[in-house]
Write an enzyme that holds these catalytic residues in place. Sequence first.
Site, PDB file in Angstrom:
ATOM      1  N   LEU A  50      54.693  40.637  51.952  1.00 48.51           N
ATOM      2  CA  LEU A  50      53.512  40.174  52.823  1.00 48.51           C
ATOM      3  C   LEU A  50      53.112  38.800  52.561  1.00 48.51           C
ATOM      4  O   LEU A  50      52.502  38.489  53.357  1.00 48.51           O
ATOM      5  CB  LEU A  50      52.641  41.257  52.727  1.00 48.51           C
ATOM      6  N   GLY A  71      50.585  46.396  50.619  1.00 52.21           N
ATOM      7  CA  GLY A  71      49.771  45.822  49.653  1.00 52.21           C
ATOM      8  C   GLY A  71      49.647  46.627  48.343  1.00 52.21           C
ATOM      9  O   GLY A  71      50.388  47.381  48.023  1.00 52.21           O
ATOM     10  N   TYR A 134      40.322  45.562  43.153  1.00 50.61           N
ATOM     11  CA  TYR A 134      41.094  46.265  44.252  1.00 50.61           C
ATOM     12  C   TYR A 134      40.106  46.643  45.254  1.00 50.61           C
ATOM     13  O   TYR A 134      40.302  46.104  46.613  1.00 50.61           O
ATOM     14  CB  TYR A 134      41.740  47.529  43.821  1.00 50.61           C
TER      15      TYR A 134
HETATM   16  C1  15L Z   1      42.741  54.513  46.610  1.00 51.45           C
HETATM   17  O1  15L Z   1      42.247  53.673  47.490  1.00 51.45           O
HETATM   18  C2  15L Z   1      44.107  54.494  46.015  1.00 51.45           C
HETATM   19  O2  15L Z   1      45.050  53.845  46.932  1.00 51.45           O
HETATM   20  C3  15L Z   1      44.718  55.737  45.810  1.00 51.45           C
HETATM   21  O3  15L Z   1      45.946  55.447  45.052  1.00 51.45           O
HETATM   22  C4  15L Z   1      43.620  56.744  45.034  1.00 51.45           C
HETATM   23  O4  15L Z   1      43.352  55.941  43.632  1.00 51.45           O
HETATM   24  C5  15L Z   1      42.639  56.783  45.780  1.00 51.45           C
HETATM   25  O5  15L Z   1      41.907  55.297  46.103  1.00 51.45           O
HETATM   26  C6  15L Z   1      41.643  57.533  45.045  1.00 51.45           C
HETATM   27  O6  15L Z   1      40.196  57.217  44.988  1.00 51.45           O
HETATM   28  O7  15L Z   1      41.591  58.675  44.674  1.00 51.45           O
END
Ligand code: 15L
Length: 268
Positions: A50, A71, A134
């Site tokens: 990406l 991503g 994140y």
């Molecule tokens: C997310 O955004 C993640 O992509 C996933 O792997 C989990 O960690 C999820 O949140 C979560 O909060 O359980």
Amino acid sequence: MKRILITGAGGGIGRSLRETLRGVYPVVRLSDRITLAPAREGEEVDRTELADMSAVESMVAGVDGIVHLGGISGENAWPAILEGNIIGLYNVFEAGRRAGVKRIVFATSNHAVGFYPRAEKIDHRVVPRPDSRYGVSKAFGEALASLYSDKHRIGVLCTRIGNFGPKPIDKRRLSIWISPRDYTQLVRIGLEHPEIRYEIAYGVSKNQRSWYDNSNAERLGYRPQDDSEPYAEAVLAAEAAQPADPIAERYQGGTFCAAEYTAKAPRP
Ligand code: 15L
């Protein structure tokens, strides 16, 4: 929607949507940075980084709608987040604009708002409170989506996904779980609903323990079928003996909030 593209098609959600959206649209193009299973009838398979704009331009050529799952999908070092979720996300929206893409369903996350306390019910209008680098990247993605909707008229549904899977795996996930069939329904709303402009919806099933007022999703016709409650007794019993981190327990983002936490105490 004649041809849709799923980015991040090799991940857990992507592999599931590959099955549940099969045959729903005439052509589903599947892309990832890793090698995917070969294309079947009605599928096209692509391999793209990406962060590489010219590769992203080829990836989006000829598609009407995009489900952007690609991503980094959890907390990581800043260079990885920057490449996958900031540069990569920008490339998808900008290449999509140039290619005339009409719709984007963006997989944002509960971690864009993870620092809201569990004691508070939040809706789609709250300001972001990311719980991690994140989460910041997901808030950035929601902001970029808003820009491309207002300035370029791409219809975008930001799905703030809780936790996707066949069943909820712990106490926190009892409040944020989404089943594959419910997420499929939400994605289809994002691609097909005639009035999508810029929307935020929580990607959660109709969990009795939900922390979200998901009225915006309901307004768009989302009628989730699943509820985490039948799993609650077993999940809570399995977790009963485990030590609880007070920061993780206080906030919706759980361990994402507790990780690297250096404040002396939570705000009152
Ligand atoms: C997310 O955004 C993640 O992509 C996933 O792997 C989990 O960690 C999820 O949140 C979560 O909060 O359980």
